[in-house]
Scaffold this motif. Structure first.
Motif, PDB file in Angstrom:
ATOM      1  N   MET A   9       0.819  -1.221   0.000  1.00 52.89           N
ATOM      2  CA  MET A   9       0.000   0.000   0.000  1.00 52.89           C
ATOM      3  C   MET A   9       0.853   1.272   0.000  1.00 52.89           C
ATOM      4  N   HIS A  11       3.516   1.721  -2.046  1.00 55.38           N
ATOM      5  CA  HIS A  11       4.294   1.825  -3.289  1.00 55.38           C
ATOM      6  C   HIS A  11       4.166   3.194  -3.965  1.00 55.38           C
ATOM      7  N   LEU A 174       1.962   9.290  -2.005  1.00 60.42           N
ATOM      8  CA  LEU A 174       1.199   8.237  -2.671  1.00 60.42           C
ATOM      9  C   LEU A 174       0.249   8.849  -3.688  1.00 60.42           C
ATOM     10  N   ARG A 175       0.095   8.218  -4.833  1.00 66.24           N
ATOM     11  CA  ARG A 175      -0.875   8.690  -5.815  1.00 66.24           C
ATOM     12  C   ARG A 175      -2.183   7.914  -5.622  1.00 66.24           C
ATOM     13  N   PRO A 176      -3.282   8.623  -5.444  1.00 62.39           N
ATOM     14  CA  PRO A 176      -4.552   7.915  -5.201  1.00 62.39           C
ATOM     15  C   PRO A 176      -4.938   7.055  -6.400  1.00 62.39           C
ATOM     16  N   ARG A 177      -5.546   5.926  -6.131  1.00 64.95           N
ATOM     17  CA  ARG A 177      -6.037   5.044  -7.182  1.00 64.95           C
ATOM     18  C   ARG A 177      -7.562   5.182  -7.306  1.00 64.95           C
ATOM     19  N   LEU A 178      -8.093   4.641  -8.391  1.00 64.99           N
ATOM     20  CA  LEU A 178      -9.548   4.568  -8.543  1.00 64.99           C
ATOM     21  C   LEU A 178     -10.147   3.941  -7.287  1.00 64.99           C
ATOM     22  N   PRO A 179     -11.384   4.310  -6.929  1.00 68.30           N
ATOM     23  CA  PRO A 179     -12.014   3.610  -5.807  1.00 68.30           C
ATOM     24  C   PRO A 179     -12.072   2.108  -6.107  1.00 68.30           C
ATOM     25  N   TYR A 201     -13.479   9.681  -8.632  1.00 72.86           N
ATOM     26  CA  TYR A 201     -12.022   9.736  -8.797  1.00 72.86           C
ATOM     27  C   TYR A 201     -11.580  11.028  -9.490  1.00 72.86           C
ATOM     28  N   MET A 205      -8.588  13.211  -7.927  1.00 77.44           N
ATOM     29  CA  MET A 205      -7.349  13.526  -8.640  1.00 77.44           C
ATOM     30  C   MET A 205      -7.204  15.035  -8.872  1.00 77.44           C
TER      31      MET A 205
END
Lengths: 249, 249
Positions: A9, A11, A174-179, A201, A205
């Motif tokens: 988590m 990365h 950290l870059r947020p990911r899609l839900p 998202y 973003m």
């Protein structure tokens, strides 16, 4: 949450490295961990070229879109789908049995591509567990014919992606990911849900970019993706793969 | 060797599961960990269908080559390359800008396939860190059109592989991999070395099979691979992908 999930988590892609080298032993462990990933029917249809020679890395950096970190990282790994080894080691057996090889199918192209990706991701996790940083480099497909020639890749081998490995010299957020709900479908594909979740998202973003750039950028994800899809990139891939002997049927 | 590498080096495919369910929270963590894998330009071009419904799993088990563990595992995940979501959420933006989409290239087919594989491998590592077991199922490509219809997969989505997840009810031994030297090439592809190392591995796998089967089986790996390549499997892939809208150029 255990330590392994905590690492997964956490990365982030690393694009700046110190001059510290990684050792032969570390590289060996990283590749061996990569190999323990699953492989379709144990075909192990991948190879990895470790570029450590400074001159070679310099050339690769240029071919991969002038990305400086390709040159600066300690080792640049080029992960390849590899059906050449299989072809070579099976040819005598097949000749003896008067059988022909079906190595060049679309199915085997997928198998080899997936084998390379699974191994690479295991290797990435292994490298990060040692405190190293990595970034995947799709740019190896930019000038793929030249890069393949430079590395001496034979027929039925193609570079799927590169990977910089080294000691991190930055700590990006950290870059947020899609839900999760955008990618996870229960018992069947849910068209409405996956599209609906992108709206959430887009907002995430937008805020993420605003914060990172002090308001200079705030493009929603779907717009960034539209800009990307509007641009034809790497249209040479099909012809290149054909020339390399892949996907003949 | 740290704990994470120890886990990676201990991977075995699990094909027998207890009846214990995995929880919604576990599934959520597994998918979220999958999402944290790298994604080409953040396109996140994958989806995963979680089959938990017993009737659905039964049908999927039949379509995937009558593999009982597909039905018996707690959750059967179908990992899909997904360019549909991208196409849908970008279409209005592209229309407004009077631009056309290049979603259907061979390049994007590779991007989506790799995105699915990287996420799946992270998810596999996460699941194993919770004491769960997994096995990849290439059999989802056996009757891929029927399986895609059953799961309601739209255009530009294809099932790359499946993955059984559940509580292990067996403890298989480790399967030896090719020597590191067979897959790792230094500063350029080494044809002689990769072929030469397979001879070493042929001996390793011969002994491994002999021990596992009390001498009943002892086929060297290269012969097993030759038998596999002699058989044309999944020759429908190219036509199927074309029908789904992939790799139009």
């Amino acid at each position: 949450m255990n330590d392994i999930i905590t690492q997964l988590m956490s990365h982030r892609s690393i694009r700046k490295f110190t001059n510290d080298p990684i050792t032969k032993e570390q590289l060996h462990s990283i590749i061996a961990a990569g190999q323990m990933a699953s492989s379709s029917s144990n075909v192990q249809a991948f190879s990895v070229i470790a570029a450590t020679d400074p001159e070679l890395k310099k050339k690769l950096a240029v071919l991969a879109g002038n990305q400086a970190y390709v040159e600066q990282c300690s080792v640049f790994l080029v992960w390849c789908a590899d059906l050449y080894r299989l072809q070579e080691v099976t040819s005598d057996h097949l000749k003896e049995a008067n059988q022909s090889s079906h190595v060049d199918t679309t199915e085997n192209f997928i198998v080899a591509t997936v084998d390379a990706a699974l191994a690479a991701q295991n290797a990435a996790v292994a490298a990060e567990s040692m405190g190293l940083g990595i970034v995947y480099i799709g740019g190896v497909r930019n000038r793929i014919a030249e890069l393949s020639e430079l590395l001496g890749l034979p027929e039925l081998v193609y570079p799927v992606f590169g990977m910089c490995v080294g000691v991190p010299d930055q700590e990006p957020g950290l870059r947020p990911r899609l839900p999760v709900e955008a990618v996870l479908h229960e018992n069947g594909y849910n068209k409405e849900q996956t599209v609906e979740q992108v709206k959430v998202y887009d907002g995430t973003m937008k805020r993420y970019l605003e914060e990172r750039t002090n308001g200079a950028k705030d493009t929603p994800w779907s717009q960034v993706m539209a800009d990307r899809l509007a641009e034809p990139i790497r249209l040479h891939m099909r012809e290149f793969l054909d020339e390399k002997g892949f996907m003949k049927r």
